[in-house]
Design a protein around this motif. Structure first.
Motif, PDB file in Angstrom:
ATOM      1  N   PRO A 214       1.356 -86.406   8.785  1.00  0.00           N
ATOM      2  CA  PRO A 214       0.132 -87.195   8.953  1.00  0.00           C
ATOM      3  C   PRO A 214       0.184 -87.934  10.297  1.00  0.00           C
ATOM      4  CG  PRO A 214       1.290 -87.788   6.899  1.00  0.00           C
ATOM      5  CD  PRO A 214       2.184 -86.862   7.662  1.00  0.00           C
ATOM      6  N   ALA A 215      -0.950 -88.426  10.775  1.00  0.00           N
ATOM      7  CA  ALA A 215      -1.003 -89.112  12.076  1.00  0.00           C
ATOM      8  C   ALA A 215       0.018 -90.245  12.133  1.00  0.00           C
ATOM      9  CB  ALA A 215      -2.406 -89.657  12.311  1.00  0.00           C
ATOM     10  N   LEU A 216       0.910 -90.187  13.131  1.00  0.00           N
ATOM     11  CA  LEU A 216       1.956 -91.203  13.251  1.00  0.00           C
ATOM     12  C   LEU A 216       1.403 -92.447  13.941  1.00  0.00           C
ATOM     13  CD1 LEU A 216       4.840 -88.820  14.298  1.00  0.00           C
ATOM     14  CD2 LEU A 216       4.801 -90.208  12.218  1.00  0.00           C
ATOM     15  N   PRO A 217       1.878 -93.611  13.536  1.00  0.00           N
ATOM     16  CA  PRO A 217       1.387 -94.828  14.182  1.00  0.00           C
ATOM     17  C   PRO A 217       1.799 -94.849  15.656  1.00  0.00           C
ATOM     18  CG  PRO A 217       3.276 -95.313  12.772  1.00  0.00           C
ATOM     19  CD  PRO A 217       2.903 -93.891  12.524  1.00  0.00           C
ATOM     20  N   ILE A 218       0.899 -95.312  16.518  1.00  0.00           N
ATOM     21  CA  ILE A 218       1.221 -95.450  17.945  1.00  0.00           C
ATOM     22  C   ILE A 218       1.693 -96.880  18.145  1.00  0.00           C
ATOM     23  CG2 ILE A 218       0.299 -95.281  20.300  1.00  0.00           C
ATOM     24  CD1 ILE A 218      -1.972 -93.522  18.903  1.00  0.00           C
ATOM     25  N   ARG A 219       2.819 -97.022  18.804  1.00  0.00           N
ATOM     26  CA  ARG A 219       3.373 -98.368  18.977  1.00  0.00           C
ATOM     27  C   ARG A 219       3.628 -98.678  20.444  1.00  0.00           C
ATOM     28  NH1 ARG A 219       4.849 -99.810  13.779  1.00  0.00           N
ATOM     29  NH2 ARG A 219       5.470 -98.086  12.432  1.00  0.00           N
TER      30      ARG A 219
END
Lengths: 691, 194
Positions: free
Chosen positions: A441-446
């Protein structure tokens, strides 16, 4: 000897101490910072340590001590060397008496830098020897060699690790204190013909330097850390200096000429090799590598049939004779290195000089990436293609059907590069172990952000509010506050290098007189390189507002002291240099110090400053949240909260989160700075400093 | 023996102590240790990782771990665990914290990231007996200190056996790495089994 688990930078520091270090100076910068910090922590009594105000000062302090016979080390990151390049280029001609190591950490990627510049070029440009370690253990051992060479040849030397050496840890063998060298400096002996740079001296010394570097190239050809490995096919040339190296390029040995002719237009000479029962055309291949690229290559070649390999530990002066020995008899060489193609250019040059019919492959030939870091996967991909492992694997699968390849005279790695240019896919298909998992699933951008409670957030927000709707330029600078560019603050229009923002703002203002020019600069950067810019602005009658973000530390690199903190690396408490007084001394009339966490007052001060003529300064003074005890975290009264999310949209603090549709404070992050409570339209946020 | 371990999380979660404990235990057994980690700007709320390699063989050259080479992934945050998954070996183990850390940008952009979709994904691609989900929030509430999450996760990782180190190995190394006043807390955190 005993074992220790050390960070590369700590290993460099302890190696320098073991070599009898008398003085170290530097300016913080990732990935170099821990070298000087480790020296300070483990400092023997006779060793002096300082964070200098900038890299130029640091290099000059170290040079002066080395003039007096001390063993010295100056530490910085690659862009810091640009600042120190003025003394560097002259020191080249003067030389030193005590051993002096210029420790410059490069940052392939770049991971935490503005540039991907390669200090090996600076070594060649300044004609100084350069040591390039391939592991933490080698960094420890090699820094000691660097001091020996420096002292023996009376010249400063470069020591150039990269991030994956500096910030790697390893269990390594280190000396016991009883094995340490000590160096008692002789002192400075007056001799103006030696220490005062004049054109005549420079001319004479230039000649000596060129001769010395020829000698050093020979010394380095025999240096144990420059190595020829897996020489099983090197034949008679495996030991001793080869024919070609002994002859100049003009008197080419007959047998070499012959091979060169055979090579013909392709520049490539097929060598017939017997493999089992089938004779096939197979070029002789070798790999040359330096730095962490060498370690990655060894990792990839582990347990494999390795080709002849050249390890380069001293990229300057290049170990030419060793390189000739390596190149002789080879048809293709793959270079594995980071940043610029230094080894590749040297080998290409040497191949030309000695008329060696060998193709040198790497960045220049687009066979390896010309920017960014190397990884195990990338290096494995390069080597797999170069050594045709896939083809050999297939051949092993069906030995009976072995057919000579149609493109036997072509470089296989070249073919691979062409494939990817044709848009076959990205570089991931070069790797031997592709990701075996389905797409997640779409990974969080940090993206990195200013910490919760960071006073810079409040400073930027105050200026933003004060200047809303007006024509402005916000020139940023180097430090945590570069992160002021992130949404929703969006308060950094330019960022170039240390101290540049002050002058960039002046330049923009000259061309756009109707804009309000601001320059933001941190306290450490102020001392390092902003003062001259402010003098320039005052002298040249500029109109601008300088905003000093004074958090009483050098935060981004890990909280080093600076002239404004009143602490030194020798542990002394000293008088603080007062930024406000410095600015008034330069001639600024409007200088106001204000707490940015008092939003109303901060906004008022900005408006006041902008209305004044000339160069004005606001000092936003509030300590970095990482060096002080936090206040009690704030809380949100859910009954009062109207979920307008103004606190989130306006200031972007990581301490404010939405959980189950409610705006909440993450009390593990909140430092109780109260900025959000000052903008909440319903007064729903309480606690923290308010209580 | 040759083990590649990846620790990952969000800047500030404290992956360094866990890697130091692994290193100290392995060295006590005469093994070689190498590690690499994120330092610098990325630490400001960015995703961070440590690679740790331990080996009793002579040939170990680089601190970094390649795709498909990690024996174990120890994730402090579910999204970060998933990010590192391509590095996992076939038959490798995954130990992950349950609680998601939402990035500031997610809140700003109204993203729905909550971590549960990552846990669901992990369950769908990792065999049950190779996946361990630790309720770190519950653990630190019971232990009374948010700073020992790293050692709780390390304890869970050691008990899978995939590290090649025993509980006793780590406990023996603890006094060398941890200050006396935090030793008791970390010992109970290490032994914490939910």
């Amino acid at each position: 000897m005993h074992k220790e688990f050390l960070m590369g930078n700590a290993a460099i520091a302890l190696g320098a101490i073991a070599a009898g270090l008398n003085l170290t100076s530097g300016y913080p910068g990732t990935p170099s910072t821990e070298v000087l910090e480790t020296v300070a922590k483990h400092r023997p009594d006779q060793t002096y340590v300082e964070w200098s105000v900038n890299e130029k000062a640091a290099l000059e302090v170290a040079a002066g001590a080395a003039y007096a016979g001390a063993r010295t080390m100056v530490t910085m990151k690659q862009v810091g060397l640009n600042v120190a390049s003025d003394p560097l280029m002259s020191l080249e001609y003067i030389g030193v008496k005590g051993g002096m190591v210029i420790m410059v950490a490069d940052d392939p990627g770049p991971i935490s830098s503005q540039t991907e510049q390669d200090t090996r070029h600076f070594a060649a440009f300044s004609k100084l020897p350069c040591f390039d370690p391939t592991s933490v253990q080698e960094a420890y051992d090699m820094i000691q060699d660097a001091f020996e060479i420096s002292e023996k040849f009376g010249t400063p030397v470069f020591f150039r690790p990269t991030t994956r050496i500096c910030h790697a840890y390893a269990s390594i063998d280190v000396k016991d204190e009883s094995e340490y060298k000590t160096n008692a400096p002789e002192g400075f002996i007056k001799d103006s013909r030696r220490w005062v740079i004049f054109p005549r001296l420079s001319n004479a010394n230039h000649r000596k330097i060129e001769a010395r570097n020829v000698e050093l190239s020979d010394v380095f050809s025999e240096y144990e850390r420059n190595e020829l490995l897996f020489e099983k096919d090197a034949g008679a040339n495996a030991t001793g200096v080869s024919h070609a190296a002994e002859q100049s390029a003009n008197e080419l040995p007959a047998e070499t000429t012959g091979t060169a002719e055979n090579a013909g237009a392709s520049g490539f000479s097929p060598v017939v090799e017997a493999t089992g029962n089938t004779a096939s055309i197979c070029p002789k291949r070798g790999i040359a590598a330096g730095g962490i690229g060498y370690a990655l290559m060894r990792e990839v070649l582990k347990g494999k049939d390795a080709p002849r390999t050249l390890k380069i530990a001293t990229p300057h002066p290049f170990p030419e004779k060793l390189a000739v020995r390596f190149l002789e008899g080879l048809d293709e060489v793959l270079c594995i290195e980071e940043l610029d193609p230094v080894i590749e250019r040297e080998l290409t040059y040497i191949a030309g000089k000695y008329h060696l019919p060998v193709r040198i492959l790497g960045k220049l030939t687009h066979d390896t990436e010309n920017a960014g870091e190397n990884s195990i996967d990338l290096v494995e991909g390069y080597i797999r293609k170069f050594l045709e492992w896939d083809k050999k694997d297939r051949a092993n699968d069906s030995v009976s059907q072995a057919v000579p390849s149609q493109d036997g005279t072509q470089s296989t790695i070249k073919k691979g590069a062409a494939d990817s240019q044709n848009g076959a896919s990205d570089k991931s298909d070069d790797t031997s172990a592709p990701n075996r998992f389905p797409a997640p699933p779409a990974l969080p951008i940090r993206p990195p952000v200013l910490c919760a409670g960071c006073p810079h957030r409040a400073s930027f927000y105050a200026v933003k509010r004060a200047m809303q709707g007006k024509k402005t330029i916000f020139c940023g600078d180097i430090g945590c506050y570069t992160l002021g560019n992130a949404m929703p603050l969006d308060m950094c229009d330019t960022c170039l290098c240390m101290g540049a923002g002050i002058n960039i703002a002046q330049g923009v203002k000259h061309i756009e007189p109707d804009t309000s020019a601001f320059a933001f600069v941190g306290d450490s950067t102020f001392f390092a390189s902003a003062i001259t810019g402010i003098v320039n602005a005052v002298y040249n009658q500029s109109e601008m507002t300088v905003v000093i973000l004074d958090n009483s530390t050098t935060a981004m690199t890990g909280h080093q002291p600076h002239p404004g903190t009143g602490r030194t690396m020798m542990g002394d408490v000293v008088a603080k240099i007062n930024i406000e007084k410095v600015l008034r001394g330069i001639g600024l009339k409007f200088v106001e110090t204000v707490d940015p966490l008092d939003l109303t007052k901060a906004i008022k001060t900005v408006k006041h400053a902008v209305a004044e003529p000339g160069v004005k300064a606001i000092i936003f003074k509030s300590p970095c949240v990482a060096i002080v005890k936090p206040n009690a975290p704030l809380t949100i009264d859910q009954a009062k909260c109207i979920k307008c999310k103004r606190c989130i949209r306006e200031i972007g603090c990581p301490g404010i989160v939405i959980t189950d549709g409610n705006v909440q404070i993450d009390d593990s992050l909140c430092t109780g700075c109260t900025l959000c409570s000052q903008i909440c339209p319903t007064g729903a946020i309480g606690g923290g400093l308010n209580e | 023996m040759n083990k590649n371990i990846i620790l990952c999380g969000v800047g500030g979660q404290g992956t360094v102590l866990a890697s130091k404990l692994i290193a100290a235990s392995a060295m006590e057994k005469g093994m070689k240790v190498m590690s690499a980690e994120t330092i610098g700007m990325a630490q400001r709320g960015g995703n961070v990782f440590s690679n740790i390699r331990i080996s009793d063989e002579d040939e170990m050259y680089a601190p970094m771990i390649g795709t498909g080479q990690a024996d174990i992934i120890l994730g402090f945050e579910p999204g970060e665990t998933v990010r590192m998954l391509p590095f996992l070996k076939k038959d490798g183990y995954v130990i992950t914290n349950l609680r998601a850390v939402k990035p500031t940008t997610a809140t700003l952009l109204g993203s729905t990231y909550g971590g549960s979709e990552m846990i669901g994904y992990l369950k769908s691609v990792i065999p049950e007996d190779h996946l361990l989900i630790v309720d770190g929030t519950k653990a630190i509430a019971e232990l009374g200190n948010p700073r020992c999450l790293n050692v709780v996760l390390l304890g869970a990782a050691v008990r899978t056996g995939a590290l090649g180190l025993t509980e006793a190995d780590i406990l023996e190394a603890m006094p060398k790495v941890i200050k006396p006043k935090f030793l008791e807390l970390n010992t109970s955190a290490f032994k914490y089994a939910g």
